[in-house]
Each structure stands twice: as structure tokens, then as C-alpha cells.
Design an enzyme around this catalytic site. Structure first.
Site, short mmCIF file in Angstrom:
data_model
loop_
_atom_site.label_atom_id
_atom_site.label_comp_id
_atom_site.label_asym_id
_atom_site.label_seq_id
_atom_site.Cartn_x
_atom_site.Cartn_y
_atom_site.Cartn_z
N HIS A 137 27.18 7.70 133.19
CA HIS A 137 25.99 8.15 133.90
C HIS A 137 26.25 9.44 134.67
CE1 HIS A 137 23.56 4.20 133.78
NE2 HIS A 137 23.08 5.10 132.96
N ARG B 158 21.71 11.62 109.57
CA ARG B 158 22.63 11.61 108.43
C ARG B 158 23.36 10.29 108.41
NH1 ARG B 158 27.27 15.97 108.32
NH2 ARG B 158 28.14 14.71 109.98
N GLU C 38 26.62 20.46 100.56
CA GLU C 38 27.85 20.92 101.21
C GLU C 38 29.04 20.91 100.25
OE1 GLU C 38 28.78 18.43 104.61
OE2 GLU C 38 28.15 16.61 103.57
N ASN D 80 29.69 24.17 106.99
CA ASN D 80 31.09 23.96 107.39
C ASN D 80 31.90 23.45 106.19
OD1 ASN D 80 29.94 24.42 109.90
ND2 ASN D 80 29.87 22.26 110.43
N ASP D 81 31.37 22.40 105.56
CA ASP D 81 32.09 21.86 104.40
C ASP D 81 31.91 22.74 103.18
OD1 ASP D 81 33.63 19.62 105.14
OD2 ASP D 81 31.77 18.54 105.55
N ARG E 40 39.12 23.29 106.75
CA ARG E 40 38.42 23.74 107.96
C ARG E 40 39.14 23.33 109.24
NH1 ARG E 40 32.95 19.92 107.90
NH2 ARG E 40 32.93 19.98 110.14
N CYS F 64 22.30 23.13 108.58
CA CYS F 64 22.74 22.40 109.77
C CYS F 64 24.21 22.64 110.08
CB CYS F 64 22.44 20.91 109.64
SG CYS F 64 23.31 20.14 108.28
C1 PEP Z 1 28.73 20.72 107.55
O1 PEP Z 1 29.62 20.32 106.81
O2 PEP Z 1 28.35 21.90 107.65
C2 PEP Z 1 28.04 19.74 108.43
C3 PEP Z 1 26.96 20.07 109.11
O3 PEP Z 1 28.57 18.51 108.57
P1 PEP Z 1 29.91 18.19 109.41
O4 PEP Z 1 30.27 19.44 110.19
O5 PEP Z 1 29.58 17.05 110.28
O6 PEP Z 1 30.88 17.87 108.33
MG MG Z 2 29.93 18.22 106.38
#
Ligand code: PEP
Ligand code: MG
Length: 537
Positions: free
Chosen positions: A188, A331, A429, A452-453, A463, A500
Site C-alpha cells: 500500500h 496476453r 514477435e 523486443n523478441d 536480448r 507493444c
Molecule cells: C516483446 O517481445 O516485444 C514484448 C512486448 O513482449 P515481452 O517483452 O514481454 O517479451
Molecule cells: Mg515477447
């Protein structure tokens, strides 16, 4: 100069002298009493006074418009009246003939431990509340005033732990930041720090004995660091960052409720990425137009067993209710690789990023998947739910997922449970998903690109690895070309496409040109991106 690394509760910055807040005055001595009944009377009177104090605190917070703080105090009043807690204390006083403050201390600690041992992270975080209430009762019994800041200067408050009722009582104007040794970002106090807009860190490694009132300090929420006695050069640099942060925040606030459209009227939706219900509140506060990625795996991490259907249902429902008509993309479990949960007993792998992760786990462990799907289908009744599947590489996976969704639906029908089939989409991804995007688009209702992936798998660069950071380039022409292709294929099939991954905070103009329909970023970046969009011709 000491530089401690910790967990940032928010990304705010502060600099100033520190002041230590000590909870030591709350450890009462074990004193034996002759008249246990009299002691129980004292205890009951202390409960009444504590209730009055808390109710007053609650009224003040409501009057000042701090609804969130008022709600937290209300919960504390309810906990104060908990029959089990009160009976355990009075039983201990009469059987062990101990003074009431010691009994409150002991029972409070055992309840806190019990909460801490629970599976549910929300309940774990309630441990701090029960300790807070117990301390408050002990103060009333002993006639001790609570902590007050007898300081005119603004200070960085440093404590082993800080209870929420202390937090709300503190003069907000005197606090530059909170730094505690214990705590979680779901406590909290963390919630309050976020809602009060006060920089806050949890720094487990901090050596409290080596810190003294008046020491100069820097709280850097952007880098999760707490710096004691910084040198002049760092102070100067930080001064500049603080000034820039202030100016910037003031300006960005003005974008909170404006439409996300370019000067020529092209629209894009700006949503937020979240990991828990609290983040969703921050997203609303920052003017997010929905949730573009709820990383549901955060409900599964840092515990001994998977969250129950009910627990998940409550979390999804809470987020959906916050957003009403606006879309909320949850997700499904994307665990594996860097995100671990020991209780799943996943195999040790040579290359976990290429191993059993994301949708592969769900399609392998159907029962685990079904629990989550049941919670999602039930929660879908409460808002505009979109469910998104991670790590997709083939059409077959989508068919297999739909078969499981169908099974869950039949079970819910048979059990006469209210449900709705949410809008279903996939993450793009993997390079395979990009290449297959024309076909995959015909099977789903939306795409969200996980840059990202996608960067990791396209450039063959881990990564997680710091050593090859210099090679990790999400702006690589191969990635940009893939994003463009995916956008074209999505639109050809008449579905929307968002981004995303972290790249969504970048290259806004390029993505508008590609026709990307939605960008989902961390809550604090929503207004920043909206400003960029509104300044594009
Ligand atoms: C991504 O891979 O770009 C993604 C949004 O998922 P995460 O970073 O959770 O793997
Ligand atoms: Mg990902």
C-alpha cells in the site's frame, strides 16, 4: 559516495537531505500483569481510540480528495475490527498474563507472517498493513505520539519499513522521496507513493546503521539507484535532470486528455503496457486509451504456485472495469526464458529463449492454459477484453488454441457460468510470424508486434546479454521492413495492428506512415508519445 541499487516504485527523481524514520519504539517489553481483565479493558479502549484516529485520518483524506488513501485507511479500520485478531490478543493477555502492548506486538507479527506466507501477492502485501495497525495500537496504549517530521526542510525519508497510515499522515509537502529497505511494489505504501507522485525506492541492501540524518542523497527512480553523499559533479548533473523533469512533466500533463492525432487529423491509439492492477490505475491517470499489453505472467511470477482461476478473474475484471469500453489486451502466460516460475518445473535448457516458453508451455500444459482461459472468458463480461497469444509461429498453433478455447467454452456452458468470447489476436514477435502474417491475419482479429523478441530472433541477439548490447539494434532495417510488411498484411485482411515492444516509444512518425493503428508503451510514456503525435504534420 555510496550507490545502492534497488527497485524503483516509480521513475521519479529527488535530491536532498535524508531523514531516518525508526520503528524501534514499537518493540514493547514482555511485562507480566496481575490483573488480566483490567489489561483487556485497556486494550479494548485502545482499539476504540485507534479506530477514532483512523476514522479521522480517513475523513481528512476524503476531504482533501485523496480517495485512494481514504480507501486504504478504511481497509485498515476493517482489519482493526477483525474478530480473530482481537480474540487472539485478548486470549494471549488472559492466558499468558502479559501486558496488552506485548500481546498486540506478538499477535500482529504472527498475522503478518501468515499473510507473508500466502500465495496471493495482494494478501502478502497486507502483511505491512497488519504491522502498521498493531504499531498504531501499541502507540495508543503507551501514549506515544507517532512519527512526525519536526523539520521545515524537505527530506528524503529513509526507513526499514513504512506503514500506509504513517505514509498518509506525513506532511506531503515535506517529503522529497521514500526509500525503504523492506516492501514490494504492490504494498500500500508503494501504491500511495505512486498516487501521491512521490519518488520511491525499495533498497534491500541499504545499511541503515551507516546512514545519518542530514546526509545528502539522490533518489533516481529512472535508474533505480539511491546515492548517498554524491560528489559535486553528480549533484550538478542531477540538478539539471530534476529541472528538466519538472518542466517536462508540467508540459506533458497538458496532453493527458487530448486526442492522439496529428495536425492533419490522422489518429492513432495510445495504450499502456502493464503487469498488475496497480499499473492499470497509473495508466488511467496518465491518459491511456486502453491497455495494449497486460503481461499476465506477472501474476504467476515470484510465488510458490500458479494463481487460481478466481485470483486471475479478479485481476482481469478489475482492469476491465477501470477501462470500461476501452480495449484491454491481456496476453496469455508468456513465461519461460528470463521469466521463471519454479513450480512449473520447466526443463533446464541450453537455449531457454529458443525453448519451452510462451504459448508452447500453454499448449503443452493444457490444464494450466485452461485455468487462465476460464478466468479470461468469465472476466470478458466486464469490459472490452482482447486476448493475445504470444510467440506464435504457425497457423496450427492458432487452431490448437481455438480448440482449447472451445473446450473451455463448452465447460462454462455446461456449468452455466456467465462468459463471453473475447476478441482474439496474436503477438508478432518471431520472424516466422512476420513471414506468415498474410495467412495468420485471416485467422485472428488483431496483431500486436513485440519488437523486443522480434529484434532478438531476427538479429540472433540475446536480448538479455549486456555484452552484445552494442549489436542489439531495434532500428535495424530488417526490423523496420518487417513491421511495414506486417502492417500491410494486417490491413489487407481488415484487422488492426499495434506495437507493444519497447520500440513503440520510438520512431512514432515512421510508424504512423506505416499505418500502425496502436502503440502501447509504459504508462508514464503515454503523454510523451501523444505530444509527439500531435506535433506531426
Ligand atoms: C516483446 O517481445 O516485444 C514484448 C512486448 O513482449 P515481452 O517483452 O514481454 O517479451
Ligand atoms: Mg515477447
Amino acid at each position: 559516495m555510496i550507490n545502492y541499487k534497488g527497485i524503483a516504485i516509480n521513475n521519479l527523481l529527488a535530491m536532498g537531505p535524508l531523514k531516518k524514520f525508526s520503528n524501534n519504539d514499537f518493540v514493547p517489553k514482555k511485562e507480566i500483569v496481575e490483573d488480566a481483565d483490567k489489561e483487556i479493558e485497556n486494550f479494548n479502549a485502545a482499539i476504540d481510540s485507534t479506530r477514532e484516529i483512523l476514522e479521522q485520518l480517513c475523513e481528512t483524506q476524503t476531504a482533501e480528495g485523496n480517495d485512494e488513501a481514504a480507501e486504504i485507511i478504511e481497509v485498515q479500520v476493517m482489519m482493526l475490527e477483525d474478530e480473530g485478531y482481537i480474540t487472539d490478543i485478548t486470549d494471549m493477555i488472559s492466558s499468558d498474563k502479559v501486558c496488552s502492548s506485548y500481546a498486540v506486538y506478538e499477535v500482529g507479527n504472527s498475522y503478518a507472517k501468515m499473510f507473508e506466507a500466502m500465495d496471493n501477492e495482494y494478501m502478502q502485501a497486507r502483511s505491512a498493513d497488519v504491522l502498521d495497525i498493531s504499531r498504531r495500537i501499541i502507540r495508543v496504549i503507551n501514549g506515544v505520539e507517532g512519527f512526525s517530521l519536526d523539520s521545515k526542510d524537505k527530506v528524503v525519508l529513509v526507513a526499514d519499513e513504512l506503514g500506509p497510515s504513517d505514509t498518509v499522515k506525513l506532511e506531503k509537502d515535506c517529503i522529497l522521496a521514500f526509500v525503504t529497505k523492506k516492501g514490494s511494489d504492490r504494498s500500500h505504501t508503494a501504491i500511495l507513493a505512486r498516487s501521491m507522485g512521490i519518488p520511491a525506492l525499495v533498497v534491500e541492501d541499504m545499511d541503515l546503521d551507516s546512514l545519518f540524518d542530514g546526509m545528502f542523497s539522490i533518489v533516481d527512480g529512472e535508474n533505480a539507484s539511491f546515492i548517498i553523499e554524491p560528489d559535486d559533479e553528480l549533484i550538478e548533473e542531477f540538478d539539471r535532470r530534476l529541472f528538466a523533469q519538472d518542466e517536462n512533466n508540467k508540459e506533458l500533463e497538458t496532453y493527458r486528455d487530448l486526442p492522439s492525432e496529428t495536425k492533419s487529423g490522422k489518429k492513432i491509439t495510445i495504450c499502456a503496457n502493464i503487469g498488475c492492477v496497480e499499473d492499470a490505475k497509473a495508466a488511467v491517470e496518465n491518459g491511456s486509451e486502453g491497455i495494449g499489453l497486460f503481461r499476465s505472467e506477472f501474476l504467476y511470477i515470484g510465488r510458490d504456485s500458479a494463481p487460481s482461476e478466481e485470483e486471475q478473474f479478479e485481476a482481469y475484471k478489475a482492469v476491465l472495469e477501470l477501462f470500461g469500453e476501452k480495449p484491454v489486451v491481456v496476453r496469455t502466460l508468456d513465461i519461460g526464458a528470463d521469466k521463471k516460475a519454479d513450480y512449473l518445473n520447466l526443463p533446464e535448457e541450453e537455449n531457454p529463449a529458443l525453448g519451452l516458453r510462451g504459448i508452447r508451455i500453454c499448449l503443452t500444459n493444457k490444464e494450466l492454459f485452461k485455468v487462465q482461459l476460464r478466468a479470461l472468458l468469465r472476466a470478458a463480461v466486464y469490459g472490452n477484453l482482447h486476448v493475445m497469444y504470444p510467440m506464435i509461429i504457425s497457423e496450427k498453433e492458432i487452431d490448437d488454441i481455438y480448440a482449447v478455447v472451445n473446450e473451455v467454452e463448452q465447460e462454462l456452458i455446461a456449468a452455466k457460468v456467465e462468459y463471453k468470447i473475447p476478441v482474439q489476436g496474436i503477438m508478432i514477435e518471431t520472424p516466422a510470424a512476420v513471414i506468415m502474417s498474410e495467412t495468420l491475419a485471416k485467422k485472428v482479429s488483431f496483431f500486436s508486434i513485440g519488437t523486443n523478441d522480434l529484434t532478438q530472433y531476427t538479429l540472433a541477439i540475446d536480448r538479455q546479454s549486456k555484452e552484445i548490447d552494442a549489436f542489439y539494434d531495434p532500428h535495424h532495417p530488417a526490423i523496420l521492413s518487417m513491421i511495414k510488411t506486417v502492417a500491410e498484411n494486417a490491413h489487407k485482411a481488415g484487422i488492426w495492428v499495434g506495437i507493444c515492444g519497447a520500440l513503440g516509444e520510438d520512431l512514432t512518425e515512421t510508424f504512423l506512415e506505416y499505418g500502425i493503428d496502436e502503440l502501447s508503451v509504459v504508462p508514464s510514456a503515454v503523454t510523451k508519445i501523444r505530444k509527439v503525435v500531435r506535433n506531426i504534420e
